[in-house]
Design an enzyme around this catalytic site. Structure first.
Site, PDB file in Angstrom:
ATOM      1  N   SER A 107       0.853  -1.183   0.000  1.00 47.07           N
ATOM      2  CA  SER A 107       0.000   0.000   0.000  1.00 47.07           C
ATOM      3  C   SER A 107       0.887   1.231   0.000  1.00 47.07           C
ATOM      4  CB  SER A 107      -0.907   0.003   1.235  1.00 47.07           C
ATOM      5  OG  SER A 107      -1.750   1.140   1.237  1.00 47.07           O
ATOM      6  N   HIS A 121      -2.153   7.289  -4.915  1.00 47.22           N
ATOM      7  CA  HIS A 121      -2.398   6.104  -4.083  1.00 47.22           C
ATOM      8  C   HIS A 121      -2.257   4.878  -4.973  1.00 47.22           C
ATOM      9  CE1 HIS A 121      -5.552   2.969  -3.342  1.00 47.22           C
ATOM     10  NE2 HIS A 121      -4.869   2.875  -2.213  1.00 47.22           N
ATOM     11  N   THR A 124      -1.944  -3.106  -4.076  1.00 43.74           N
ATOM     12  CA  THR A 124      -2.307  -4.414  -4.623  1.00 43.74           C
ATOM     13  C   THR A 124      -2.185  -5.440  -3.511  1.00 43.74           C
ATOM     14  OG1 THR A 124      -0.048  -4.784  -5.451  1.00 43.74           O
ATOM     15  CG2 THR A 124      -1.661  -3.909  -7.016  1.00 43.74           C
ATOM     16  N   ARG A 125      -2.996  -6.489  -3.583  1.00 43.90           N
ATOM     17  CA  ARG A 125      -3.082  -7.412  -2.458  1.00 43.90           C
ATOM     18  C   ARG A 125      -3.587  -8.780  -2.919  1.00 43.90           C
ATOM     19  NH1 ARG A 125      -6.674  -3.468  -2.765  1.00 43.90           N
ATOM     20  NH2 ARG A 125      -8.871  -4.022  -2.978  1.00 43.90           N
ATOM     21  N   HIS A 154      -3.646   7.276 -17.017  1.00 44.27           N
ATOM     22  CA  HIS A 154      -4.648   6.319 -17.469  1.00 44.27           C
ATOM     23  C   HIS A 154      -4.111   5.435 -18.594  1.00 44.27           C
ATOM     24  CE1 HIS A 154      -8.405   7.194 -15.272  1.00 44.27           C
ATOM     25  NE2 HIS A 154      -7.856   8.393 -15.085  1.00 44.27           N
ATOM     26  N   HIS A 184     -20.651  12.902   0.495  1.00 43.24           N
ATOM     27  CA  HIS A 184     -21.129  14.095   1.197  1.00 43.24           C
ATOM     28  C   HIS A 184     -20.608  15.382   0.564  1.00 43.24           C
ATOM     29  CE1 HIS A 184     -17.263  13.249   3.285  1.00 43.24           C
ATOM     30  NE2 HIS A 184     -17.176  14.564   3.402  1.00 43.24           N
ATOM     31  N   GLY A 270      -6.197  -5.762  13.436  1.00 46.33           N
ATOM     32  CA  GLY A 270      -5.056  -5.600  14.321  1.00 46.33           C
ATOM     33  C   GLY A 270      -3.810  -5.095  13.654  1.00 46.33           C
ATOM     34  N   GLY A 271      -3.966  -4.302  12.584  1.00 42.04           N
ATOM     35  CA  GLY A 271      -2.803  -3.742  11.908  1.00 42.04           C
ATOM     36  C   GLY A 271      -2.161  -2.626  12.710  1.00 42.04           C
ATOM     37  N   ASN A 272      -1.003  -2.188  12.244  1.00 42.37           N
ATOM     38  CA  ASN A 272      -0.285  -1.105  12.898  1.00 42.37           C
ATOM     39  C   ASN A 272      -0.975   0.221  12.599  1.00 42.37           C
ATOM     40  OD1 ASN A 272       2.005   1.137  12.421  1.00 42.37           O
ATOM     41  ND2 ASN A 272       2.602  -0.204  14.102  1.00 42.37           N
TER      42      ASN A 272
END
Length: 287
Positions: A107, A121, A124-125, A154, A184, A270-272
């Protein structure tokens, strides 16, 4: 197929190698600007209620604050365990009865000193539950948009997607346009890019196909974004343009804290905290 351990290891190795090359390129840009800024790397372990999770994995937060990159984080994590029963039902392939998971990914968020240089930004995961799938993408977030930059960004992702399926780019572009939207405010977060999720791997062949796409997405980012930074980083800016950047950053923060699924996933597993919230800009204004 139920044992995705070797596949997770392969994906992790790739994400770490991409991290290393991206960070080296970003440091090279800092050198070109006369800065000696470098990444600092902080390892962390997955926790639950403040206690380490046995065999829960962890990650490494990479952070740099320099002359060109006011704040950039490049994080890699590989975690596993079980979702809470309440959260499991919202995750593809998981349930209260089958809450187990593994997740590995990279990330990246870059906030730039010069308002003419776009923020960006990329993520990938690869995740496994009772299913296995890839997700990711990248989007460009310029406080001061330039049509040339948007077109090049793009085009890089379109070329990456087109190598795999002619329908991927239009589908993933539309997905990004829908996802990176601030309801919003009734505005998009930036000028878009691509976003994809739940590219499921039914077998080895499915994994190889989706992994190849994900690698090409990472390579496309590494090819195009440094080019855009070098194109704009020497431009002069006014106080009004800097204010425009800081106001835009406020909206970016609103999206990440209110709507971003990756932020929620990290907090729920529970990530940092510092690594999860590295996406927030170093300075912003609301007015």
């Amino acid at each position: 197929m139920t044992d995705w351990t070797p596949h997770t290891a392969r994906a992790r190795t790739w994400f770490e190698s991409l991290r290393d090359r991206i960070c080296a390129e970003f440091e090279a840009i800092e050198r070109e600007a006369g800065s000696d800024a470098s990444f600092t790397y902080t390892p962390w372990q997955r926790e639950h209620e403040g206690e380490p999770v046995e065999n829960g994995g962890g990650g490494v937060q990479g952070l740099m604050k320099g002359k060109v990159f006011e704040k950039v984080g490049v994080n890699v994590s590989t975690v596993g365990g079980a979702f809470s029963k309440e959260f499991a039902g919202s995750i593809n392939g998981a349930s209260a009865d089958n809450p187990g998971f593994t997740a590995t990914g990279i990330s990246l968020v870059a906030h730039m000193a010069n308002p003419h240089v776009p923020a960006v930004h990329m993520n990938t995961r690869f995740l496994t539950t009772q299913k296995a799938w890839f997700g990711g993408g990248g989007d460009l977030n310029p406080p001061i948009p330039y049509d040339e930059d948007t077109a090049d960004f793009h085009a890089a992702y379109k070329a990456a997607c087109d190598r795999h399926h002619p329908e991927y780019y239009p589908r993933f572009k539309a997905w990004a346009d829908d996802y990176f939207y601030i309801p919003h405010r009734k505005v998009h977060r930036g000028v878009g890019g691509i976003f994809y999720d739940h590219l499921e791997c039914a077998d080895d062949a499915g994994f190889e196909a989706n992994f190849a796409l994900t690698r090409d997405v990472g390579e496309a980012f590494l090819a195009v974004f440094p080019m855009l930074v070098r194109r704009r980083m020497g431009m002069a800016w006014s106080d009004a343009e800097k204010l425009q950047q800081l106001q835009w950053r406020g909206r970016y923060a609103e999206f990440n804290l209110v709507y971003d699924r990756g932020t929620l996933f990290g907090l729920k597993t529970g990530g940092n905290i510092d690594a999860i919230l590295m996406s927030l800009p170093p300075e912003a204004v609301w007015s």
